[in-house]
Design an enzyme around this catalytic site. Structure first.
Site, short mmCIF file in Angstrom:
data_model
loop_
_atom_site.label_atom_id
_atom_site.label_comp_id
_atom_site.label_asym_id
_atom_site.label_seq_id
_atom_site.Cartn_x
_atom_site.Cartn_y
_atom_site.Cartn_z
N HIS A 201 0.83 -1.21 0.00
CA HIS A 201 0.00 0.00 0.00
C HIS A 201 0.87 1.26 0.00
O HIS A 201 1.81 1.36 0.79
CB HIS A 201 -0.90 -0.01 1.25
CA CA Z 1 0.46 -0.40 -4.28
#
Ligand code: CA
Ligand code: TV1
Ligand code: ZN
Length: 408
Positions: A201
């Site tokens: 992320h």
């Molecule tokens: Ca990513």
């Protein structure tokens, strides 16, 4: 002649610095800057340097880095080395940045999540200041080329370090070159779209712009429990659920998008998801420019990743974004099986310059013998199926379809 030509109708610039490639995070640390040398040698072997302008990067200044980061943190980074670390830790200016020690921590953490303990994500290593300010300088130079219209696609494979926070290193990232590049681009353009295909992320970039509607952040990433054997262990960094859409109650709400994905996603599934979501985000947001973090740890066979993408599909994401036709900053990021990283970024450099490489790498271009030690796929091909890692078919089509609807 191998048919490699300059692109017609657009200009590409390539930003690099060989000093960055020679750095060592530590013997067993998964981040290997020499993967950049591998990539560069493949790029040079194919003659792609003749299709773009190449720029040797100069170090970013402390003042430039402080446009996002805390000035004390920047000062610390500019002075830190294995020999100065202990002394800097005793400096009262930085003492308050030392996190409290939790029982069970297996590494001792110093100020700003930096550490000299073996096994630390963000180690203090020799010449690290030089490394940090150089990769940042390369990204800033690339961004400035776009802003001044002297480039349509600017590339820095040594950048893309998306986890760094305002006053904290995280996940192998110290200076968030992406945030600094976007800030540079906002001087000229009203809206910038950030897309992140690293398997992790893009939390640092999302957090930096969580109150900012002029930047939309969109990350695709592995999310959830690391594996069956340890139910409490979350895939790093543990953030980026679909419900995470920017800071509630601020004008930045709804300008962050997250696509959390299970282990084992394949080319067809990822391609469908990527094109549906990026296509809609582009239409709705109408960005004036795009920053694409091309982390190669989303490839199959990656040492840390859990996806099963081939280089062909990873490249198709880059080609899809390029075809949107706005100024484009291409950055690196993760990527821990070095030979695959080199092949992916070489292929993507070819795509940026409208070139197609033959599917087999000629023997004389195979870069470094050490790159072919270890497991599988040392057969000199560019795009082939990787030995899939053990996480296959956990990723369900119906869940992926739901995601597209939820994000609409
Ligand atoms: Ca990513
Ligand atoms: C030293 C030596 C450090 C061996 C780190 C894998 C190591 C890892 C190492 C490692 C490793 C992580 C966590 C740590 C939770 C934390 C560039 C307290 C074999 C953009 C960063 C992943 C990804 C961090 C960066 C992650 C990027 N995974 N061996 N560390 N613990 N940290 O899980 O997005 O690719 O693994
Ligand atoms: Zn990553």
């Amino acid at each position: 002649e191998n048919g490699i030509t300059r692109p017609k109708g657009h200009k590409v610039t390539y930003h690099y610095n060989s000093t960055v490639e020679d750095m060592h995070f530590g013997k067993t640390h998964p981040m290997k800057p020499w993967r950049l040398t591998l990539a560069k040698h493949l790029i040079l072997g194919y003659g792609l340097q003749h299709t773009m302008d190449t720029h040797e990067a100069v170090a970013a200044g402390k003042d430039q880095v402080s446009r996002f980061h805390d000035p004390h943190y920047v000062e610390f980074l500019s002075q830190v080395s294995p020999t100065t670390f202990d002394e800097l830790c005793r400096d009262p200016r930085f003492a308050k940045a030392i996190p409290p020690k939790h029982p069970g921590d297996n590494v001792d953490l110093g100020p700003y999540n930096l550490s000299t303990s073996p096994g630390a994500d963000c180690p203090v290593f020799a010449d690290m200041s030089t490394y940090l300010f150089l990769y940042t300088g390369a990204t800033l130079a690339a961004a400035r080329q776009l802003v001044s219209d002297t480039s349509d696609i600017a590339i820095n494979w040594s950048g893309g370090l998306h986890h760094a926070h305002k006053a904290e290193a995280s996940g192998f990232c110290y200076i968030n070159d992406i945030v600094l590049a976007i800030l540079e681009m906002l001087k000229r353009w009203p809206r910038v779209l950030y897309i992140d295909i690293d398997v992790h992320h893009g939390d640092g970039v999302e957090e930096a712009f969580q109150r900012e509607p002029r930047v939309m952040t969109l990350s695709f990433h592995r999310y959830g429990t690391y594996d069956e054997s340890q139910p409490g262990h979350k895939f790093f960094p543990g953030t980026g659920d679909v419900s995470d859409r920017g800071l509630r109650g601020t004008i930045g709400e709804h300008f962050a998008l997250n696509v959390p994905i299970g282990a084992g996603i394949d080319d067809r599934q990822y391609g469908g998801l990527f094109e549906a979501i990026v296509g809609r985000a582009f239409e709705a947001y109408k960005p004036s420019a795009i920053v694409l973090q091309c982390g190669a740890d989303s490839l199959g066979g990656d040492r840390l990743g859990q996806f099963n993408l081939n280089i062909k599909q990873h490249g198709e994401c880059i080609a899809f974004v390029k075809a949107l036709g706005v100024p484009l900053l291409l950055l690196g990021g993760g990527g821990y099986t070095a030979r695959n990283v080199a092949r992916a970024w070489c292929h993507e450099t070819a795509l940026a310059t409208d070139n197609t490489l033959p599917p087999n790498i000629p023997m004389d271009l195979i870069p470094e013998p050490r790159a072919f030690q270890g497991h599988g796929n040392g057969n000199g091909q560019l795009y082939p199926a990787f030995p899939p890692n053990k996480h296959i078919n956990e990723c369900k089509d119906d869940q992926l379809e739901m995601m597209v609807k939820k994000l609409d």
